[in-house]
Design an enzyme around this catalytic site. Structure first.
Site: not given
Length: 580
Positions: A39, A61, A124, A425, A456, A483, A485, A489
């Protein structure tokens, strides 16, 4: 008569503030504006069509900020419009990434009226404390300029200054546009004078001194090489680097973030240098050099394969956008552009010793990687195989994870633009960035392909932006590496940990769910074997058809490119140093 009325009468060609702002965006090459309507920005958005700008309308966004990042990397600069508070804070991660990676993004925030701000009204989208500057203050740390467009007498100059800062410094800027300022009048005659984006030149005496020092070391070196990194791309000195290479034939290498900064078909191109994760011949050529001319270096952990660069300061000349360092001597304010130009002009070829770069592997040879004796698609084989799929002029986007590391081993055809977010990253960045990049290609009226390699796990963060690709009929080839996940990591920590797993989606089903139909150009595929992938990559219809081509590629969960394994191993060795 009110002061504002007198001011308007004194204008030669009065135009509304929003009209002026968007006309400037069009002048600097922007054709599409990313963002989400809210708005406090709705009235401003009504001005876009008059300026010849197209509204993208992203799903959220954060995705819009990622998309603006990708658009700017291809088009040169971009713009995003969000609403006050809730909208801009959703975008700030993407804006911070653009700041970190030096991407020029104009962030326009529609905000409450100047009267509401003065009166501290309880509106708001605020914190309820009457502080209307808190969000601009948050963005100040990830913007090279912040402009509060409150006073029509100053707005035009503020806009011009911010846009110049955005481009020249290659960082985001923040423009705060109150609702009651949108339609205020400013001097439109200024629009006939385009913004001067020329970089201020170096002081000639200081520049000449640095050039003479560098030339002395270059002429004396027995094995000099050039190393091109991200800042050379971001600060637009690739033309100067090419001129130097064309004249000298010095062997040139790129870092992971610098990939595609040099035409990889150039006879001087030797490959990607990433410390311990480099090909042996590349590592030997760079680390065995007695003088490395480093252009735009950005030595972050992933860009150096866990800080495994072995480049002695005594053998390095570092050229940057704001200073130069020759061995241990720093020259503040001497920018690399002028130095590179004079090096190309003044170098004495009779004194230069040039060794050829390591021999490059051809696409056919790369395709011969074993990847195991079965039909399972493994990372090593996959990246060797897609190497032959690439075409001249492609825009190739790789997500943080296996894709960012697998791409190191490929050799691009001429004219390829590679997009990665190695420093910031933020997983999921690449889906939004691909939408922005593909739209930039379309806005440039180009036939270049945009190709995305996405994990994925990362895909699940920003999958909605596929619907924006479909809505704008963008030509995108999207490979989702399935694969199970977060593979990157797993190799950092927790190979079998639950927190590195993701839900198993039916990824292809999202395309029709988002409105993609074959009649409209969208088509989905799934490949589970090497033969299936090879047949798809060679298929004429797959290569030539316009629209979205969405491919699931299934790979083992515990497999990763060698470069990723080497980088995580080097990072583990350096972890005590980073934590101390």
């Amino acid at each position: 008569m009110a002061t504002a009325d007198i001011r308007t009468q004194n204008l030669k060609e009065p135009v509304d503030v929003a009209e002026y702002l968007f006309a400037r965006l069009h002048q600097i090459g922007i054709r599409s504006v990313h963002g989400v309507a809210g708005d406090f920005n709705l009235v401003a958005l009504d001005y876009l069509p008059k300026a010849g700008l197209k509204w993208v309308g992203n799903c959220n966004e954060l995705n819009a900020a990622y998309a603006a990042d990708g658009y700017a990397r291809v088009k040169g600069i971009s713009a995003i419009v969000t609403t006050f508070g809730v909208g801009e804070l959703s975008a700030i991660n993407g804006i911070a990434g653009a700041y970190s990676e030096m991407i020029p993004v104009v962030h326009i925030v529609g905000c409450p009226s100047t009267m509401s701000q003065r009166n501290g009204m309880l509106l708001h989208h605020t914190l309820g404390n009457g502080d209307f500057q808190v969000f601009a203050n948050m963005s100040a740390s990830v913007s090279c300029a912040v402009a509060r467009l409150n006073d029509p007498a100053e707005v035009a100059a503020q806009i011009d200054h911010a846009l110049r800062e955005c481009y020249v410094r290659s960082r985001p800027v923040y423009l705060m546009l109150p609702t009651d300022v949108v339609g205020k009048k400013v001097e439109g005659a200024r629009l006939r004078q385009e913004i001067d984006f020329a970089e201020s030149p170096n002081e000639e005496d200081r520049e000449d001194y640095v050039v003479d020092v560098v030339l002395r070391y270059l002429h004396a070196a027995q094995r000099p090489v050039v190393l091109v990194d991200a800042c050379a791309i971001r600060h637009r000195v690739l033309g100067e680097v090419k001129a130097l290479l064309d004249r000298t034939r010095l062997p040139v290498f790129v870092t992971p973030m610098g990939k595609s900064g040099i035409d990889e078909t150039h006879p001087s191109y030797g490959g990607v240098y990433a410390g311990d994760a480099s090909q042996p011949a590349v590592r030997e050529a760079v680390e065995g050099s007695d003088l490395v001319l480093s252009v735009g270096s950005l030595q972050s952990d992933f860009n150096t394969a866990g800080f495994s660069f072995r480049l002695s300061r005594l053998r390095t000349v570092d050229l940057h956008s704001g200073h130069c360092v020759v061995r241990y001597s720093e020259y503040p304010g001497v920018k690399m552009r002028g130095v590179l130009r004079k090096l190309a002009e003044r170098i004495d070829l009779s004194q230069l010793k040039v060794r050829p770069p390591p021999s490059k592997t051809t696409g056919e040879e790369l395709d011969q990687g074993s990847g195991g004796g079965d039909e399972v698609i493994r990372q090593e084989w996959f990246w060797r195989r897609v190497n032959r799929f690439f075409r001249a002029g492609d825009v190739i986007v790789t997500e943080t994870g296996t894709a960012n590391f697998g791409i190191w081993g490929t050799t691009f055809p001429a004219g390829v633009t590679a997009l990665n977010q190695t420093l910031w990253g933020s997983i999921g960045w690449a889906v939004g960035a691909t939408q922005g990049a593909a739209l930039a290609v379309k806005d440039s009226e180009s036939s270049r392909r945009t190709v995305l390699f996405e994990g994925d796990g990362s895909f699940q963060l920003t999958a909605q932006e596929v619907s924006t690709m479909i809505r704008h009929s963008l030509d995108v080839i999207l490979f989702v590496i399935c694969n199970e996940g977060y593979t990157i990591e797993r190799f950092i920590h927790g190979m079998d940990a639950e927190y590195n797993d993701v839900a198993e989606w039916r990824y292809r089903d999202l395309v029709p769910a988002f409105g993609g139909t074959e009649a409209a150009g969208a088509r989905t595929y799934a490949v589970r074997t090497k033969d299936e992938l090879s047949r798809l990559l060679d298929d004429g219809d797959f290569n030539e058809r316009p629209g979205l081509r969405f491919v699931e590629v299934y790979m083992p969960r515990d497999d990763a490119p060698a470069a990723l394994k080497l980088t995580t191993e080097a990072s583990a060795r350096n972890k005590p140093k980073m934590q101390s």
